[in-house]
Each structure stands twice: as structure tokens, then as C-alpha cells.
Design an enzyme around this catalytic site. Structure first.
Site, PDB file in Angstrom:
ATOM      1  N   ASN A 143       0.874  -1.176   0.000  1.00 21.33           N
ATOM      2  CA  ASN A 143       0.000   0.000   0.000  1.00 21.33           C
ATOM      3  C   ASN A 143       0.911   1.226   0.000  1.00 21.33           C
ATOM      4  OD1 ASN A 143      -1.762   2.060   0.460  1.00 21.33           O
ATOM      5  ND2 ASN A 143      -2.463   1.345   2.473  1.00 21.33           N
ATOM      6  N   LYS A 155       0.156   4.246  -0.329  1.00 27.43           N
ATOM      7  CA  LYS A 155      -0.481   5.436   0.270  1.00 27.43           C
ATOM      8  C   LYS A 155      -0.252   6.664  -0.617  1.00 27.43           C
ATOM      9  CE  LYS A 155      -0.195   3.182   4.713  1.00 27.43           C
ATOM     10  NZ  LYS A 155      -0.117   3.244   6.160  1.00 27.43           N
ATOM     11  N   HIS A 189      -9.538   1.215   4.917  1.00 25.04           N
ATOM     12  CA  HIS A 189      -8.243   1.354   5.582  1.00 25.04           C
ATOM     13  C   HIS A 189      -8.402   2.280   6.791  1.00 25.04           C
ATOM     14  CE1 HIS A 189      -4.099   2.473   6.389  1.00 25.04           C
ATOM     15  NE2 HIS A 189      -3.771   1.354   5.776  1.00 25.04           N
ATOM     16  N   GLU A 238      -6.747   4.661   7.854  1.00 26.02           N
ATOM     17  CA  GLU A 238      -6.565   6.103   7.584  1.00 26.02           C
ATOM     18  C   GLU A 238      -7.833   6.696   6.979  1.00 26.02           C
ATOM     19  OE1 GLU A 238      -2.933   5.422   5.469  1.00 26.02           O
ATOM     20  OE2 GLU A 238      -2.030   4.853   7.381  1.00 26.02           O
ATOM     21  N   GLU A 249      -5.255  -4.784  10.579  1.00 25.77           N
ATOM     22  CA  GLU A 249      -4.228  -3.753  10.761  1.00 25.77           C
ATOM     23  C   GLU A 249      -4.499  -2.995  12.058  1.00 25.77           C
ATOM     24  OE1 GLU A 249      -2.296  -2.635   6.781  1.00 25.77           O
ATOM     25  OE2 GLU A 249      -4.068  -1.385   6.976  1.00 25.77           O
ATOM     26  N   GLY A 267       2.580   2.491  10.683  1.00 30.33           N
ATOM     27  CA  GLY A 267       3.501   3.615  10.517  1.00 30.33           C
ATOM     28  C   GLY A 267       4.239   3.991  11.792  1.00 30.33           C
ATOM     29  N   SER A 310       3.558  -1.976  10.237  1.00 32.41           N
ATOM     30  CA  SER A 310       5.013  -2.013  10.422  1.00 32.41           C
ATOM     31  C   SER A 310       5.656  -3.347  10.037  1.00 32.41           C
ATOM     32  CB  SER A 310       5.391  -1.626  11.860  1.00 32.41           C
ATOM     33  OG  SER A 310       4.978  -0.297  12.137  1.00 32.41           O
TER      34      SER A 310
HETATM   35  P1  13P Z   1       3.106   0.524   7.606  1.00 29.33           P
HETATM   36  O1  13P Z   1       3.618  -0.778   7.044  1.00 29.33           O
HETATM   37  O2  13P Z   1       3.819   1.722   7.104  1.00 29.33           O
HETATM   38  O3  13P Z   1       2.983   0.464   9.098  1.00 29.33           O
HETATM   39  O4  13P Z   1       1.590   0.675   7.044  1.00 29.33           O
HETATM   40  C1  13P Z   1       0.722  -0.389   7.158  1.00 29.33           C
HETATM   41  C2  13P Z   1      -0.495  -0.085   6.394  1.00 29.33           C
HETATM   42  O5  13P Z   1      -1.264   0.797   6.750  1.00 29.33           O
HETATM   43  C3  13P Z   1      -0.753  -0.861   5.166  1.00 29.33           C
HETATM   44  O6  13P Z   1      -2.032  -0.641   4.684  1.00 29.33           O
END
Ligand code: 13P
Length: 257
Positions: free
Chosen positions: A9, A11, A95, A97, A167, A173, A213
Site C-alpha cells: 500500500n 499510500k 483502511h 486512515e 491492521e 507507521g 510495520s
Molecule cells: P506501515 O507498514 O507503514 O505500518 O503501514 C501499514 C499499512 O497501513 C498498510 O495498509
């Protein structure tokens, strides 16, 4: 038998040249992925270019979001048909976010899931608890509410074409990965929940990714958990070598499954 599914992803990162370079490097490196499914999910404006860059390789393309309606006055949104037109196979839905920064509800995620399935896309439906929810012992409740809301009205047959990504919000992150045991515990609970809502057979077949992560160092021990069927990778998917190492961890473990 469930196949491992490793998805990146990206982002809201990269520019057009960077996206094409990364997609090309992943496509070039992911040659003998065998029993592992691989996808990259770039920003929507680069889907076309990325789909072209990975054409003919083992790497598929996914979008990070879509809208639930087929067309009309929805400024700024994209439909499932538009994503298919750009050769997407997958779409990430709900997601954290989008849930927590952009206010997406389970109801909206549910509508999008129905629309994605109806169009022939494979939805990657994300669920996960916040830190305060975990600390209050509410993880299972939060996951149950998100699953019930996001998958309302999805039939057992349709569920076979759904990927779920667990997640935990506190692991995204932050560099703070769930331990393999923490991830496995929620994945087992998720599968039990699906078995209760649908049946054991369909629950056994659902691919459940872990995200939060994941990196080249911790991927193998997470993927070694019996109910962890892949990874939804954020930051580490922006570096071809790291992403390829995560895929490789899946390739090696897939032989022993
Ligand atoms: P990170 O791997 O940067 O923690 O992000 C995970 C994520 O949100 C994947 O959709």
C-alpha cells in the site's frame, strides 16, 4: 489451501517516475513467486502507468479506495468500473486512515464492498483496533463490529472473493509491530467469527493479511503464524528490495504450508 498474499500500500507517496521505477523493480524481482500472490497499490493517478509497468509479470495492481456508486455526481470519486478499466484486480477498502482521518463508517465500507464484488474486483477489507481500545480490552469487540458492519449482506460465496486485512491502528507507521502471537490471536478470532457468521469451510478459505510495520526483518515470523496469510505493507513497500524480501519470506514459508 490458502495462498499467501503480499500487497504493498503505497499510500500518498511517490511521483509518476518514482511509481513506475518502483513497480518495474518489483515486477523484475518478483519472478519466482510461485504460490504467493503479489500486488502493488499506488495512488490512483498512477494506476495506469503502474499497470503498464508490471504487465506480463506476477505482480497485480490494486487501488487504495473507490466509491460505492457506479457513476454520477460524486466529485473526486472513482467507480469500480473505472478501476477495472485501469486493470486493477484489487481494491483496499476501509483502511484505518480512511476510517479515522476521512471519517469512513462501516456502512460506507459495506456499500463499497458490495460494489467492488459486483464489479468483479477483489476487496481487501481492513479492520483494526486503536491503542486505547486494545488497552481497554476491547479488541475483539471492535473487530467484531467492524466485520459485521463491513461485511453485512455479503454471502458465503461472495466471501470467498474477499481478503481481510487485520491492521491494528497502533502498529501502522509506528515501527511498533504486533507480536506474531498478538497477530495470530486476532486472526484466529477473525476466522472463528467468520465460521460462526458463515460456516467453517468458507472461514478456512478466507485470506487474512496482517498489516502494521511489516518489514524485511519481521515478515518471516509473522507469516509463519498459521492464520496469518500475508501482509499489507505500507512503508517497507516503498523500497523494492525490502518489499521483495517480504515476498521472498512468503515464498519460502509457502513450501512448508
Ligand atoms: P506501515 O507498514 O507503514 O505500518 O503501514 C501499514 C499499512 O497501513 C498498510 O495498509
Amino acid at each position: 489451501m490458502r495462498r499467501f498474499f503480499i500487497a504493498g500500500n503505497w499510500k500518498m507517496n511517490l511521483d509518476r517516475a518514482g511509481a513506475v521505477a518502483l513497480a518495474s523493480a518489483v515486477a523484475k524481482g518478483a519472478v519466482e513467486v510461485g504460490a504467493v500472490d503479489v500486488a502493488v497499490c499506488p495512488p490512483s493517478v498512477y494506476l495506469d502507468a503502474v499497470a503498464q509497468a508490471v504487465r506480463g509479470s506476477a505482480v497485480c495492481v490494486g487501488a487504495q479506495n473507490m466509491y460505492s456508486e457506479p457513476s454520477g455526481a460524486f466529485t473526486g470519486e472513482l467507480s469500480a468500473a473505472m478501476l477495472l478499466d485501469l486493470r486493477c484486480k484489487y481494491v483496499i477498502l476501509g483502511h484505518s486512515e480512511r476510517r479515522h482521518i476521512l471519517g469512513e463508517s462501516d456502512t460506507l465500507v459495506n456499500k463499497k464492498t458490495h460494489a467492488a464484488l459486483a464489479a468483479g474486483l477483489v476487496p481487501i477489507v481492513c479492520v483494526g483496533e486503536k491503542l486505547e481500545e486494545r488497552e481497554a480490552g476491547r479488541t475483539a469487540d471492535v473487530i467484531r463490529t467492524q466485520v459485521d458492519g463491513s461485511l453485512a449482506g455479503i454471502s458465503a460465496d461472495q466471501l470467498r472473493r474477499v481478503v481481510i486485512a487485520y491492521e491494528p491502528v497502533w502498529a501502522i507507521g509506528t515501527g511498533k509491530t504486533a507480536t506474531p502471537a498478538q497477530a495470530e490471536e486476532v486472526h484466529v478470532d477473525l476466522r472463528k467469527l467468520l465460521a460462526a457468521r458463515y460456516n467453517a469451510d468458507v472461514a478456512e478459505g478466507v485470506v487474512i493479511q496482517y498489516g502494521g510495520s511489516v518489514n524485511a526483518k519481521n515478515a518471516a515470523e509473522l507469516l509463519a503464524q498459521p492464520d496469518v496469510d500475508g501482509a499489507l505493507v505500507g512503508g517497507a513497500s516503498l523500497k523494492a528490495d525490502d518489499f521483495l524480501a517480504i515476498i521472498q519470506a512468503g515464498v519460502e514459508l509457502a513450501c512448508g504450508r
